[in-house]
Design a protein around this motif. Structure first.
Motif, PDB file in Angstrom:
ATOM      1  N   LEU A   1      -9.402 -10.434   6.526  1.00  0.00           N
ATOM      2  CA  LEU A   1      -8.217 -11.802   4.902  1.00  0.00           C
ATOM      3  C   LEU A   1      -6.302 -11.401   5.232  1.00  0.00           C
ATOM      4  CD1 LEU A   1     -10.667 -10.702   2.451  1.00  0.00           C
ATOM      5  CD2 LEU A   1     -10.759 -12.960   3.724  1.00  0.00           C
ATOM      6  N   LYS A   2      -6.222 -12.085   6.709  1.00  0.00           N
ATOM      7  CA  LYS A   2      -4.827 -11.890   6.841  1.00  0.00           C
ATOM      8  C   LYS A   2      -4.318 -10.234   6.244  1.00  0.00           C
ATOM      9  CE  LYS A   2      -4.073 -16.497   5.837  1.00  0.00           C
ATOM     10  NZ  LYS A   2      -3.423 -17.396   5.504  1.00  0.00           N
ATOM     11  N   GLN A   3      -4.839  -9.705   6.633  1.00  0.00           N
ATOM     12  CA  GLN A   3      -4.770  -7.672   6.472  1.00  0.00           C
ATOM     13  C   GLN A   3      -4.563  -7.396   5.140  1.00  0.00           C
ATOM     14  OE1 GLN A   3      -1.902  -5.653   8.740  1.00  0.00           O
ATOM     15  NE2 GLN A   3      -2.332  -6.992  11.143  1.00  0.00           N
ATOM     16  N   GLN A   4      -5.046  -8.522   4.091  1.00  0.00           N
ATOM     17  CA  GLN A   4      -5.177  -7.746   3.105  1.00  0.00           C
ATOM     18  C   GLN A   4      -6.634  -7.186   2.694  1.00  0.00           C
ATOM     19  OE1 GLN A   4      -6.201 -11.712   0.541  1.00  0.00           O
ATOM     20  NE2 GLN A   4      -3.765 -11.107  -0.573  1.00  0.00           N
ATOM     21  N   LEU A   5      -7.571  -7.436   3.826  1.00  0.00           N
ATOM     22  CA  LEU A   5      -8.734  -6.506   3.231  1.00  0.00           C
ATOM     23  C   LEU A   5      -8.779  -5.554   4.754  1.00  0.00           C
ATOM     24  CD1 LEU A   5     -11.511  -5.599   2.457  1.00  0.00           C
ATOM     25  CD2 LEU A   5     -12.299  -7.502   3.466  1.00  0.00           C
ATOM     26  N   ARG A   6      -8.504  -3.988   4.557  1.00  0.00           N
ATOM     27  CA  ARG A   6      -8.522  -3.393   6.106  1.00  0.00           C
ATOM     28  C   ARG A   6     -10.036  -1.668   5.952  1.00  0.00           C
ATOM     29  NH1 ARG A   6      -2.354  -1.554   6.523  1.00  0.00           N
ATOM     30  NH2 ARG A   6      -1.753  -3.762   6.886  1.00  0.00           N
ATOM     31  N   TRP A   7     -10.294  -1.455   6.804  1.00  0.00           N
ATOM     32  CA  TRP A   7     -10.879  -0.492   6.747  1.00  0.00           C
ATOM     33  C   TRP A   7     -10.543   0.341   7.723  1.00  0.00           C
ATOM     34  CZ3 TRP A   7     -12.647  -5.805   7.478  1.00  0.00           C
ATOM     35  CH2 TRP A   7     -13.977  -5.858   8.367  1.00  0.00           C
TER      36      TRP A   7
ATOM     37  N   SER B   1      -9.347  -0.631   2.055  1.00  0.00           N
ATOM     38  CA  SER B   1      -8.816  -0.529   0.828  1.00  0.00           C
ATOM     39  C   SER B   1      -8.221  -2.576   0.932  1.00  0.00           C
ATOM     40  CB  SER B   1      -6.727  -0.666   1.400  1.00  0.00           C
ATOM     41  OG  SER B   1      -6.619  -0.729   2.868  1.00  0.00           O
ATOM     42  N   TYR B   2      -8.030  -2.625  -0.034  1.00  0.00           N
ATOM     43  CA  TYR B   2      -7.671  -4.441  -0.492  1.00  0.00           C
ATOM     44  C   TYR B   2      -6.544  -4.512  -1.345  1.00  0.00           C
ATOM     45  CZ  TYR B   2      -8.317  -8.684  -1.600  1.00  0.00           C
ATOM     46  OH  TYR B   2      -8.102 -10.664  -1.809  1.00  0.00           O
ATOM     47  N   SER B   3      -5.375  -5.297  -0.153  1.00  0.00           N
ATOM     48  CA  SER B   3      -3.878  -5.504  -1.130  1.00  0.00           C
ATOM     49  C   SER B   3      -3.578  -6.542  -1.508  1.00  0.00           C
ATOM     50  CB  SER B   3      -3.458  -5.347  -0.554  1.00  0.00           C
ATOM     51  OG  SER B   3      -1.894  -5.441  -0.653  1.00  0.00           O
ATOM     52  N   HIS B   4      -3.798  -7.595  -2.938  1.00  0.00           N
ATOM     53  CA  HIS B   4      -3.428  -8.412  -3.609  1.00  0.00           C
ATOM     54  C   HIS B   4      -1.540  -8.412  -4.114  1.00  0.00           C
ATOM     55  CE1 HIS B   4      -4.326 -11.881  -6.478  1.00  0.00           C
ATOM     56  NE2 HIS B   4      -5.583 -12.280  -5.468  1.00  0.00           N
ATOM     57  N   PRO B   5      -1.481  -9.823  -4.032  1.00  0.00           N
ATOM     58  CA  PRO B   5      -0.123  -9.540  -5.284  1.00  0.00           C
ATOM     59  C   PRO B   5      -0.658  -8.724  -6.499  1.00  0.00           C
ATOM     60  CG  PRO B   5      -0.585 -12.080  -4.122  1.00  0.00           C
ATOM     61  CD  PRO B   5      -1.783 -10.951  -3.932  1.00  0.00           C
ATOM     62  N   LYS B   6      -1.320  -9.134  -7.089  1.00  0.00           N
ATOM     63  CA  LYS B   6      -2.006  -8.957  -8.071  1.00  0.00           C
ATOM     64  C   LYS B   6      -2.500  -7.049  -8.728  1.00  0.00           C
ATOM     65  CE  LYS B   6      -1.467 -11.920 -11.603  1.00  0.00           C
ATOM     66  NZ  LYS B   6      -1.187 -13.161 -13.272  1.00  0.00           N
TER      67      LYS B   6
ATOM     68  N   VAL C   1      -4.336   0.242  -8.131  1.00  0.00           N
ATOM     69  CA  VAL C   1      -3.132  -0.127  -9.117  1.00  0.00           C
ATOM     70  C   VAL C   1      -3.263  -1.967  -9.851  1.00  0.00           C
ATOM     71  CG1 VAL C   1      -0.381  -0.935  -8.834  1.00  0.00           C
ATOM     72  CG2 VAL C   1      -1.985   1.424  -7.569  1.00  0.00           C
ATOM     73  N   TYR C   2      -3.450  -2.368 -10.785  1.00  0.00           N
ATOM     74  CA  TYR C   2      -3.175  -3.787 -11.375  1.00  0.00           C
ATOM     75  C   TYR C   2      -1.812  -4.007 -11.577  1.00  0.00           C
ATOM     76  CZ  TYR C   2      -4.671  -7.637 -14.277  1.00  0.00           C
ATOM     77  OH  TYR C   2      -5.142  -8.635 -14.594  1.00  0.00           O
ATOM     78  N   ARG C   3      -1.410  -4.994 -11.768  1.00  0.00           N
ATOM     79  CA  ARG C   3      -0.217  -5.699 -12.229  1.00  0.00           C
ATOM     80  C   ARG C   3      -0.434  -7.535 -13.101  1.00  0.00           C
ATOM     81  NH1 ARG C   3       0.734  -3.116  -6.943  1.00  0.00           N
ATOM     82  NH2 ARG C   3       0.250  -5.198  -6.255  1.00  0.00           N
ATOM     83  N   PRO C   4      -0.735  -7.380 -13.838  1.00  0.00           N
ATOM     84  CA  PRO C   4      -0.779  -8.175 -14.952  1.00  0.00           C
ATOM     85  C   PRO C   4       0.664  -9.185 -14.444  1.00  0.00           C
ATOM     86  CG  PRO C   4      -1.047  -6.571 -15.998  1.00  0.00           C
ATOM     87  CD  PRO C   4      -1.132  -5.944 -14.743  1.00  0.00           C
TER      88      PRO C   4
ATOM     89  N   ARG D   1       0.873  -1.425   0.156  1.00  0.00           N
ATOM     90  CA  ARG D   1       0.020   0.456  -0.081  1.00  0.00           C
ATOM     91  C   ARG D   1       0.969   1.004  -0.032  1.00  0.00           C
ATOM     92  NH1 ARG D   1      -2.709  -3.517   3.251  1.00  0.00           N
ATOM     93  NH2 ARG D   1      -4.961  -4.917   2.779  1.00  0.00           N
ATOM     94  N   VAL D   2       0.337   2.492  -0.815  1.00  0.00           N
ATOM     95  CA  VAL D   2       1.002   3.090  -0.952  1.00  0.00           C
ATOM     96  C   VAL D   2       0.800   3.839   0.968  1.00  0.00           C
ATOM     97  CG1 VAL D   2       1.352   5.736  -1.810  1.00  0.00           C
ATOM     98  CG2 VAL D   2       0.989   4.081  -2.760  1.00  0.00           C
ATOM     99  N   PHE D   3      -0.102   3.621   1.031  1.00  0.00           N
ATOM    100  CA  PHE D   3      -0.029   4.633   2.855  1.00  0.00           C
ATOM    101  C   PHE D   3      -0.765   3.627   3.558  1.00  0.00           C
ATOM    102  CE2 PHE D   3      -2.617   7.298  -0.626  1.00  0.00           C
ATOM    103  CZ  PHE D   3      -1.769   8.237  -0.110  1.00  0.00           C
ATOM    104  N   SER D   4       0.173   3.097   4.622  1.00  0.00           N
ATOM    105  CA  SER D   4      -0.255   2.108   5.497  1.00  0.00           C
ATOM    106  C   SER D   4      -0.304   3.314   7.261  1.00  0.00           C
ATOM    107  CB  SER D   4       0.549   1.502   5.485  1.00  0.00           C
ATOM    108  OG  SER D   4       2.254   2.115   6.051  1.00  0.00           O
TER     109      SER D   4
END
Lengths: 291, 681
Positions: free
Chosen positions: B460-466, B514-519, B559-562, B43-46
């Motif tokens: 979800l192991k900190q992937q999802l935050r609100w 925010s939701y963070s995923h490898p891609k 941001v999407y990183r295919p 994440r850009v902001f944490s």
């Protein structure tokens, strides 16, 4: 969690509500532009303001001219009152002016204006101060047939503010009767003998060809008008409004103050005036008092 | 000349540090080399170490949409909760209903008074030169003072690299280059430079007949020295410079706007044992602004500036369940408020120079009595002097947080903040002509009582935050400046006659998801807020919306990183239009049409919204650590977001004898595509 939901809903509703503070609503208002100077009669122009959405044309402006007001001027010191006569005069911006015939201004005299129109009354009072004297005036050739006019003023004893009014003509027949304020012609005091540049009044109807400079062979009619401090407050805001309305760095959001009691806009002001006519082709010419 | 002095100071500090190092090197000691912190959070902001505050991960900025080929740390703050979306062309940020001048920007602990370049496109920071930043707005630690709304604490690179490195960006309107130079195992130098060639763009976006030249430049130097037991020394020097010239055919006008900021600081961080750390900072900042014009035969010139020399000390001590912090700040400032000089006035250049002293003592304690409770309480005492006038204030600050079940937390915070140095805005938008003045008895320091309560959760192991945070602020002695250009030229002009003090109130709710995923990463922020002001001398004493009152603020960032090579990103901003004062009527006086203005800030600009897209292709290369081409488009759907609304009397298009009053709403950037090459090796 429920607490936050409640807070959110109430905040959302509060932000959707109509704002409680004053909004922009057009309110019709009398606009007064009145003056009296030494050895001249009183002149008063009355108009109504117009909604910003209205078109501005000869026709709509005619509708805004107030022709049926009862206007009195009183020489307070002599307790002398005269009813002003309204007359059509195309040389004034409003094409209609109320003038006194008997009462003329004198230096140090106090004059009250009373207006009755449409069942309402307004009044204002002013005093004519001592005029400034001119030390020197000179023309400087800039380019082609354009000249810059500069003057040096002798301060009046009171250090009062003053305004330069200016108009031009080519013949005696088109000699102006109404002098608008010169561009950058409002000064808050005359305590120092500064050299000032006299600029042509701005003409927004032909802004593309506007120049601050004066032309060869044109007569430049100049009035140096000393006034009370309120005059500076009014005309400096007026100048700022006309000049900077599109300036993003120094924006304008001000309404000129008024000395008219009763809820009208505008100004009733006594001016101590010295007048000169300068013609670039005859440079240098000695200043000529037209009084 | 003073920026050379500033650079000279830096050189002296460098020499001094070498001497210190030489003395230390003669003694055998174990040197603890600080490791570069690498975060796995994309994440850009944490969340920063304090609740509701934000840590900005500069390494992740490289995947963000670029503006004119560049990425910018301050610009990206607009995508964080609580920061109000500002108009195109606005150089400042607005936090929780606060004004532009209520934010403090620090670089290596030293203040920077002009953190952005003209039009707000770029901040003065070269991104490769900084390691990260913390943005504080909810709970202000006691060591930060003399600021009302927020602190952006920017840290330059301070690690010891193992090898020489070059990093840069070449774009259409600016290019930058950064070098990392190891000097043995215990010291290093970081250099950076940026220069613009932006005149063609400024010329292109000018809507009036105007010949404009504008350039800016930034230079940075950081020296890092490990000093063994003495700790680590970070010496930083920064210089940024903006220069704009404009020739306007109307009235034969020429204008000049030139400002520069030069900042040098040295921070010595010394660990004493395992539990005690001392940090000492000395700094010098020189900010100067020159605004001048030649107008109708008259010259006028308006210099202003701030010189700030200061010292800061903090000591941190950890013992059992307590973390204690204490210290002192001192700042001596020479403030030169805007002072217009012209052929029409005879004001003395230094007549209004103000010399001030500010001393503050602060202490705070973080106490964790048990696992699910944290209490952080602090207090700050400050003494301020200008001439014969003195102010003494105390600022209590407290944060109570309850982390629960590993993934959730609730916090409540209260801060009282005081600000002595005031930024005076010339217009509704923050612009380079704004200037600083000191508080005095007539215009006392600004005071704000800030309350906030927040709740955050992850899954979800900190992937999802609100999170959601509510805030309320009551501000006193906030400022409005209401002067006129022609008045400023008068002989009797006194700035303080046109500075008005009033009260302000702001409240709202900030939401973050925010939701963070490898891609891919998605971050969305929404702020619902109001900001009101009340001044005796404005709007007939009635309350009005602050210029920055924008009830709805929404930002969306994806941001999407295919693949490893491609990075696609999009950002969207929406905000209610800002408040401004609109004309309601027109009158004829003095042979001209005159506009009558309605209620102060009683009208709204159109809503602001904008979509930016960016695509980056990263080349596979063994030589480069980073090698990519970026194509970005600013304002994809050509939204006209007006910089301001002006009303002018114009000729009717169909009937030349008829005039109308029409709004002129110049939009600064309707669309701005760009391409840039980014590299690092």
């Amino acid at each position: 969690m429920r607490f936050f939901v409640y807070i959110f809903i109430s905040l959302f509703l509060s932000s959707c509500l109509k704002e409680e503070y004053p909004q922009n609503e057009f309110k019709e208002q009398l606009v007064v532009e009145g003056s009296i100077r030494q050895d001249r009669v009183a002149e008063v122009m009355l108009t109504l303001n117009m909604d910003k959405s209205e078109e501005i044309s000869e026709e709509t402006m005619r509708d805004k001219i107030v022709r049926w007001a009862v206007v009195h001027v009183t020489d307070v010191d002599r307790n002398d009152t005269e009813k002003l006569i309204g007359m059509v005069d195309e040389r004034y911006p409003t094409r209609f002016v109320y003038k006194s015939s008997r009462i003329q201004g004198r230096i140090g005299g106090t004059y009250r204006l009373d207006i009755t129109y449409s069942g309402r009354q307004w009044s204002a009072e002013t005093t004519i101060p001592n005029p400034n004297k001119l030390y020197d005036i000179k023309m400087e050739h800039v380019k082609d047939n354009l000249y810059r006019l500069q003057a040096k003023i002798k301060p009046n004893a009171e250090g009062l503010p003053y305004m330069i009014r200016c108009a031009t003509s080519f013949t005696e027949e088109d000699r102006p009767i109404y002098y608008p304020p010169a561009l950058f012609g409002i000064f808050d005091s005359c305590e120092q003998e500064n050299v000032i540049t006299i600029n042509r009044p701005i003409d927004y109807t032909n802004i593309a060809e506007y120049s601050t400079l004066f032309l060869k062979f044109e007569d430049v009619h100049i009035e140096f008008c000393t006034m009370e401090k309120f005059g500076y407050k009014y005309w400096s805001v007026w100048e700022n409004c006309t000049l900077n309305s599109l300036n993003p760095v120094f924006p304008v959001d001000e309404v000129p103050p008024t000395n008219i009691t009763g809820g009208a806009a505008g100004i009733w002001m006594g001016y101590g005036v010295t007048s000169y006519i300068v013609r670039p082709v005859n440079i240098p010419i000695p200043p000529q008092q037209t009084q | 000349m003073k920026h050379y002095l500033s650079l000279f100071c830096t050189l002296i500090l460098l020499v001094a540090s070498h001497i210190a190092y030489a003395q230390q090197d003669s003694v055998a000691m174990s040197v603890k080399v600080e490791q570069v912190t690498v975060t796995s959070d994309k994440r850009v902001f944490s969340e920063a170490d304090r609740y509701g505050n934000i840590a900005i991960n500069t390494k992740q900025l490289f995947s963000m949409p670029r503006i004119a080929g560049s990425i910018d740390i301050v610009r990206m703050l607009q995508y964080s909760p609580g920061v109000i979306v500002s108009n195109d062309g606005d150089t400042s940020i607005y936090v929780r209903g606060g004004d532009a001048g209520q934010n403090l920007t620090l670089l290596n602990n030293a203040p920077i008074y002009s953190p952005a370049h003209l039009f707000g496109f770029f901040s003065v920071f070269n991104t490769p030169h900084i390691s990260g930043a913390t943005f504080l707005k909810s709970s202000m630690p006691a060591q930060y003072g003399s600021v009302l709304s927020s602190v952006l604490d920017v840290r330059p690179n301070s690690y010891i690299p193992t090898k020489f490195g070059i990093e840069g960006n070449i774009g259409l309107i600016e290019s930058d280059l950064a070098l990392q130079i190891p000097m043995g195992k215990k010291s290093a130098i970081f250099l950076s430079a940026r220069h613009s060639y932006i005149s063609w763009l400024v010329q292109a976006i000018s809507k009036i007949d105007m010949n404009v030249k504008y350039e800016f430049e930034d230079y940075g130097l950081t020296y890092v020295q490990e000093l063994g037991k003495v700790g680590k020394l970070v010496v930083n020097s920064h210089f940024n410079n903006d220069k704009a010239d404009a020739n306007l055919s109307l009235f034969d006008t020429k204008a000049l706007l030139h400002w520069w900021d030069s900042t040098s600081s040295a921070v010595l961080e010394t660990p004493i044992g395992d539990n005690l750390t001392m940090k000492n900072t000395i700094y010098a900042t020189f900010f100067n602004n020159k605004f001048g014009a030649y107008l109708i035969g008259n010259d006028f010139f308006s210099p202003s500036g701030v010189t700030d020399i200061g010292y800061k000390h903090t000591t941190e001590w950890s013992i059992n369940k307590f973390s204690l912090l204490g210290g002192v700040d001192y700042a001596h400032r020479r403030i030169r408020p805007q002072n217009i000089m012209s052929s029409l006035t005879t004001q003395n250049k230094d007549a209004q120079t103000q010399l001030t002293h500010e001393v503050a003592l602060f202490a705070s304690a973080l106490y964790k009595p048990w696992r699910h409770l944290e209490i952080d309480a602090g207090i700050r005492f400050s003494l301020y002097n200008i001439g014969s006038e003195n102010f003494f204030n105390f600022e209590p600050r407290v944060l109570i947080a309850t982390p629960f079940a590993e993934s959730g937390r609730v916090w409540v915070a209260y801060n009282k903040t005081i600000q002595y140095l005031q930024l005076i805005p010339q217009s509704n938008a923050s612009f380079a002509t704004d200037f600083y003045v000191s508080s005095n008895y007539e215009h006392p320091p600004q005071i704000s009582h800030n309350f906030s309560v927040g709740y955050g959760q992850s899954a979800l192991k900190q992937q999802l935050r609100w999170s959601v945070e509510l805030f309320y602020r009551q501000m006193y002695n906030v400022l409005e400046f209401d002067t006129r250009l022609n008045t400023m030229l008068s002989a009797n002009y006194n700035i303080y006659d046109y500075i008005y003090s009033g009260v302000g109130e702001a409240y709202g709710a900030e939401f973050m998801l925010s939701y963070s995923h490898p891609k891919f990463d998605i971050q969305a922020h929404y702020t619902l807020s109001r900001s009101l002001r009340q001044f005796k001398k404005l709007n007939h004493g009635k309350a009005f919306a602050a210029t920055t009152d924008r009830p709805h603020n929404l930002s969306f960032l994806a941001v999407y990183r295919p693949t490893k090579q491609w990075s696609l990103s999009a950002t969207f901003l929406y905000a209610t239009g800002g408040a401004y004062t609109a004309p309601t009527a027109i009158e004829m006086v003095g042979g001209s049409f005159l506009k009558e203005y309605g209620a102060y800030n009683g009208a709204r600009l159109p809503d602001y919204h904008r979509l930016d897209l960016s695509v980056t292709y990263w080349f596979k290369s063994k030589k480069f650590q980073r090698n990519g081409i970026n194509i970005s488009v600013y304002n994809v759907y050509l939204r006209r977001n007006p910089l301001l609304l002006s009303w002018n009397v114009v000729e009717d298009e169909e009937n030349p004898e008829v005039y109308r009053i029409k709004d002129a709403s110049p939009a600064l950037f309707e669309i701005l595509p760009s391409i840039s090459w980014t590299f690092k090796f």
